[in-house]
Write a protein that holds these residues in place. Structure first.
Motif, mmCIF file in Angstrom:
data_model
loop_
_atom_site.group_PDB
_atom_site.id
_atom_site.type_symbol
_atom_site.label_atom_id
_atom_site.label_comp_id
_atom_site.label_asym_id
_atom_site.label_seq_id
_atom_site.Cartn_x
_atom_site.Cartn_y
_atom_site.Cartn_z
ATOM 1 N N TRP A 216 0.840 -1.215 0.000
ATOM 2 C CA TRP A 216 0.000 0.000 0.000
ATOM 3 C C TRP A 216 0.867 1.254 0.000
ATOM 4 O O TRP A 216 0.597 2.213 -0.729
ATOM 5 C CB TRP A 216 -0.909 -0.030 1.226
ATOM 6 N N TRP A 217 1.936 1.264 0.821
ATOM 7 C CA TRP A 217 2.830 2.422 0.893
ATOM 8 C C TRP A 217 3.527 2.636 -0.443
ATOM 9 O O TRP A 217 3.630 3.768 -0.912
ATOM 10 C CB TRP A 217 3.859 2.198 2.001
ATOM 11 N N TYR A 218 3.982 1.545 -1.091
ATOM 12 C CA TYR A 218 4.680 1.661 -2.366
ATOM 13 C C TYR A 218 3.768 2.221 -3.443
ATOM 14 O O TYR A 218 4.151 3.128 -4.208
ATOM 15 C CB TYR A 218 5.223 0.286 -2.783
ATOM 16 N N LYS A 219 2.525 1.709 -3.515
ATOM 17 C CA LYS A 219 1.597 2.191 -4.533
ATOM 18 C C LYS A 219 1.189 3.629 -4.268
ATOM 19 O O LYS A 219 0.974 4.412 -5.208
ATOM 20 C CB LYS A 219 0.376 1.291 -4.579
ATOM 21 N N THR A 220 1.077 3.988 -3.006
ATOM 22 C CA THR A 220 0.744 5.385 -2.663
ATOM 23 C C THR A 220 1.843 6.325 -3.132
ATOM 24 O O THR A 220 1.551 7.414 -3.688
ATOM 25 C CB THR A 220 0.517 5.517 -1.154
ATOM 26 N N LYS A 221 3.086 5.940 -2.903
ATOM 27 C CA LYS A 221 4.201 6.766 -3.336
ATOM 28 C C LYS A 221 4.254 6.880 -4.865
ATOM 29 O O LYS A 221 4.587 7.946 -5.412
ATOM 30 C CB LYS A 221 5.531 6.166 -2.818
ATOM 31 N N GLN A 222 3.920 5.805 -5.564
ATOM 32 C CA GLN A 222 3.885 5.850 -7.025
ATOM 33 C C GLN A 222 2.851 6.828 -7.519
ATOM 34 O O GLN A 222 3.080 7.601 -8.464
ATOM 35 C CB GLN A 222 3.638 4.446 -7.591
ATOM 36 N N ARG A 223 1.652 6.821 -6.927
ATOM 37 C CA ARG A 223 0.589 7.756 -7.338
ATOM 38 C C ARG A 223 0.967 9.181 -7.059
ATOM 39 O O ARG A 223 0.686 10.110 -7.834
ATOM 40 C CB ARG A 223 -0.719 7.393 -6.624
ATOM 41 N N GLU A 224 1.634 9.406 -5.932
ATOM 42 C CA GLU A 224 2.065 10.761 -5.588
ATOM 43 C C GLU A 224 3.121 11.271 -6.581
ATOM 44 O O GLU A 224 3.175 12.446 -6.921
ATOM 45 C CB GLU A 224 2.604 10.803 -4.163
ATOM 46 N N ALA A 225 3.981 10.355 -7.048
ATOM 47 C CA ALA A 225 5.040 10.763 -8.012
ATOM 48 C C ALA A 225 4.463 11.136 -9.362
ATOM 49 O O ALA A 225 5.006 11.955 -10.105
ATOM 50 C CB ALA A 225 6.045 9.620 -8.167
ATOM 51 N N MET A 226 3.316 10.524 -9.706
ATOM 52 C CA MET A 226 2.676 10.840 -10.977
ATOM 53 C C MET A 226 1.942 12.169 -10.901
ATOM 54 O O MET A 226 1.742 12.846 -11.889
ATOM 55 C CB MET A 226 1.688 9.729 -11.345
#
Length: 226
Positions: A216-226
């Motif tokens: 969940w943390w990894y996917k959240t960080k990916q969305r924030e980077a986009m």
């Protein structure tokens, strides 16, 4: 959540180790001893003497293999120390219809008793029992102090959990089976392996939550980077 699951896993593992130590203590005391000295919990005794069936105590609300019944306790007078009575758990008997007490076995002979020294189990009762001098007695829990008030020679600290009972007149016969009593007592209710199994379950749940949180943390960080 992970910390809570890890704590539960550690607690179950600790309980398993405690149970294993408890069982080891009982196994180490398999050599039978007499009443020559002081006794301790878990000590294995082999004594002979006579029962007093007229002072039977029935422990209520005891189930065995899905059936409701009682555990039978009788005072025992050792030949070696007749001035000191012991309360002895013989085992379980099925409850008759209409909640009547079972008939007390006629254990009038002289017996060789083998069993473990123990203390009464700590049971929670919903209603305080009133003192009664009726025999046989029905009890929700075994209170040695209360019983000693009625039987002054009774040991107020220890009782004996029967493992084997032999009638000296017919030593080849299982006296417990002949009396219709089923030994059900065990040193521990839940074996160590079961505690270790629960500990593993909690640990795996903690691992699953950790992995899920990481994803969940990894996917959240990916969305924030986009």
């Amino acid at each position: 959540m992970v910390l809570l699951l890890v704590k539960l896993s550690h607690w179950q593992w600790t309980r398993g180790e405690q149970k294993a130590q408890h069982l080891a203590q009982f196994e180490a005391n398999q050599a039978p001893e007499s009443l020559s000295g002081s006794v301790q919990k878990g000590q294995y005794l082999a004594i002979d003497g006579q029962f007093r069936p007229e002072f039977a105590v029935w422990l209520d609300n005891q189930t065995h293999q899905g059936r409701v019944g009682y555990r039978l306790f009788l005072p025992f007078i050792p030949s070696q120390q007749p001035s000191q009575w012991w309360l002895v758990e013989l085992g379980w008997m099925a409850a008759p219809a209409l909640r009547r007490l079972p008939a007390v076995p006629e254990l009038a002979s002289r017996y060789q008793l083998s069993g473990f020294v123990d203390t009464p189990s700590k049971r929670v009762v919903l209603k305080k029992e009133t003192a009664s001098h009726d025999w046989p007695a029905r009890r929700q829990r075994i209170d040695l102090q209360a019983l000693k008030a009625q039987l002054p020679t009774l040991n107020p600290q220890w009782l004996i959990r029967t493992e084997k009972l032999v009638d000296v007149t017919t030593p080849s016969t299982d006296a417990l089976a002949q009396a219709g009593v089923t030994p059900v007592w065990q040193p521990v209710v839940m074996p160590p392996a079961k505690h270790y199994g629960y500990a593993l379950q909690w640990a795996l749940m903690a691992l699953a939550v950790s992995i899920g949180a990481g994803i969940w943390w990894y996917k959240t960080k990916q969305r924030e980077a986009m």
